[in-house]
Design an enzyme around this catalytic site. Sequence first.
Site, PDB file in Angstrom:
ATOM      1  N   ASP A  86       0.754  -0.755  -0.195  1.00  0.00           N
ATOM      2  CA  ASP A  86      -0.047  -0.067   0.347  1.00  0.00           C
ATOM      3  C   ASP A  86       0.624   1.357  -0.176  1.00  0.00           C
ATOM      4  O   ASP A  86       2.238   1.562  -0.253  1.00  0.00           O
ATOM      5  CB  ASP A  86      -1.054  -0.029   0.984  1.00  0.00           C
ATOM      6  N   HIS A 136      -3.626   6.713   3.869  1.00  0.00           N
ATOM      7  CA  HIS A 136      -4.787   5.198   3.615  1.00  0.00           C
ATOM      8  C   HIS A 136      -3.784   3.634   4.020  1.00  0.00           C
ATOM      9  O   HIS A 136      -4.726   2.818   3.998  1.00  0.00           O
ATOM     10  CB  HIS A 136      -4.722   5.225   1.901  1.00  0.00           C
ATOM     11  N   SER A 190     -11.323  -0.548  -0.128  1.00  0.00           N
ATOM     12  CA  SER A 190     -10.382  -0.662   0.321  1.00  0.00           C
ATOM     13  C   SER A 190     -10.410  -1.648   1.760  1.00  0.00           C
ATOM     14  O   SER A 190      -9.205  -2.407   2.203  1.00  0.00           O
ATOM     15  CB  SER A 190      -9.163   0.450   0.161  1.00  0.00           C
TER      16      SER A 190
END
Length: 428
Positions: free
Chosen positions: A125, A158, A332
Amino acid sequence: MKGGLCVAAAVALCVAPSALGGRVVSVGYRTPSALHGLKVVSRVAQLHTAAVVVANARVERALRARPGIRFVQRTVARTESGSVSGPFTTGGAAIPEWQWTATHADLVPSWVQDAATNVTIAVVDTGADVLAPTIAAKKPITWNVASGTSTVHDNVGHGTFVASLAAGGISDPAGMLGFGGQAQLMIVQANRGGAGFTDVDEANAIVYAVDHGANIVNLSLGGPQTSATERGAIDYATSHGVLLVAAAGNSAEQGNPVMYPAALIGRSGLVVGAAGADGTRASFSTMGKYVDVLAPGVDVLGALATGISSGFFTPAVTPGASGEYGYGSGTSYATPEVAGAAALVWAANPKLDAAGVAATIEGTASGDGAWTTDLAFGNMNVAAAVASAAGGLPPTVTKPVTLPGPKLLKPAKAHAHAVAKKPKRARP
């Protein structure tokens, strides 16, 4: 619910071709000598693939004709698969961290949570804030494919949110444990500063995770195109017995395009869509025959990276807990919940292979082993999956077998190539 566009879609790749004096292409080579004299940005030696700068179209054409070159393709942009704009409503969930009770993760025996320490979950990620208490508690293995060092950071937020859901640790009495219980956490940063990265970066990160002991690789990322490089990395992972868990994507309301790498995962992995607290599929969650299960993906609770301002996370009040937490929506965030659950399934039955873990999660979801277009195999039931795994063989599931063909980005000499298989890793 109306899903917004992924925040990363508007962020340019950090390694811009103009900054490198040309365009970046993905090159498959037979021997390293074929790259002699080329400006190599990065290399995935295990896949015989490299990212190379070419000055113009003429140089690119000449490269395709060079002896020892298997293929030349334009690099494919990869962005993280969430978030979507919100906030949404959780349908009157009684507690803020509703995702644990909705999936019955709170009913998993403590011995299984502890046994998961033998399983490693890699999160490919945007890095992670390793000082966030729930991340720091796991003392994660870290690697940055861009810098080639163990130093990772998260300028987007994120990766931190995703990692906390997959395998965050309890740092204090009021802390929140990720879905993976005591599973080991590996952070592999694939981006180069912004939110975007390329298929070569993605492949590099997957291969690193596989070669350094990951049993499960979480891919909360994607795009509408794929490449030989990405397919090679997926094949490399599955041939080594690693379970890939990928996000379905958030584009159901934007034409529902086929998303990659999700559509490449196959029977040895899991593709995850998002559901709300009422168990229905979130309207933004991409549908397709390659989607396997749904997991909570609307206003789920996760850790925030310190100092990152983002309109896609709503700060949450968590009295007594160290660190910052917030709510986020997107496939996600459903994906790491399934990756964590897979670690618990493997902990309950270390004899299972990756396909067996996937079938166990599919067969114990709310669809009772039957697949539908809207809900796939249904909503994940972690406690039922763990109980089934502990009982022996995985359940039998039936799924559509017609999958969409890969959408390659201007393939040129994109010949299939064999990846040498190493002995499969020992089961956790």
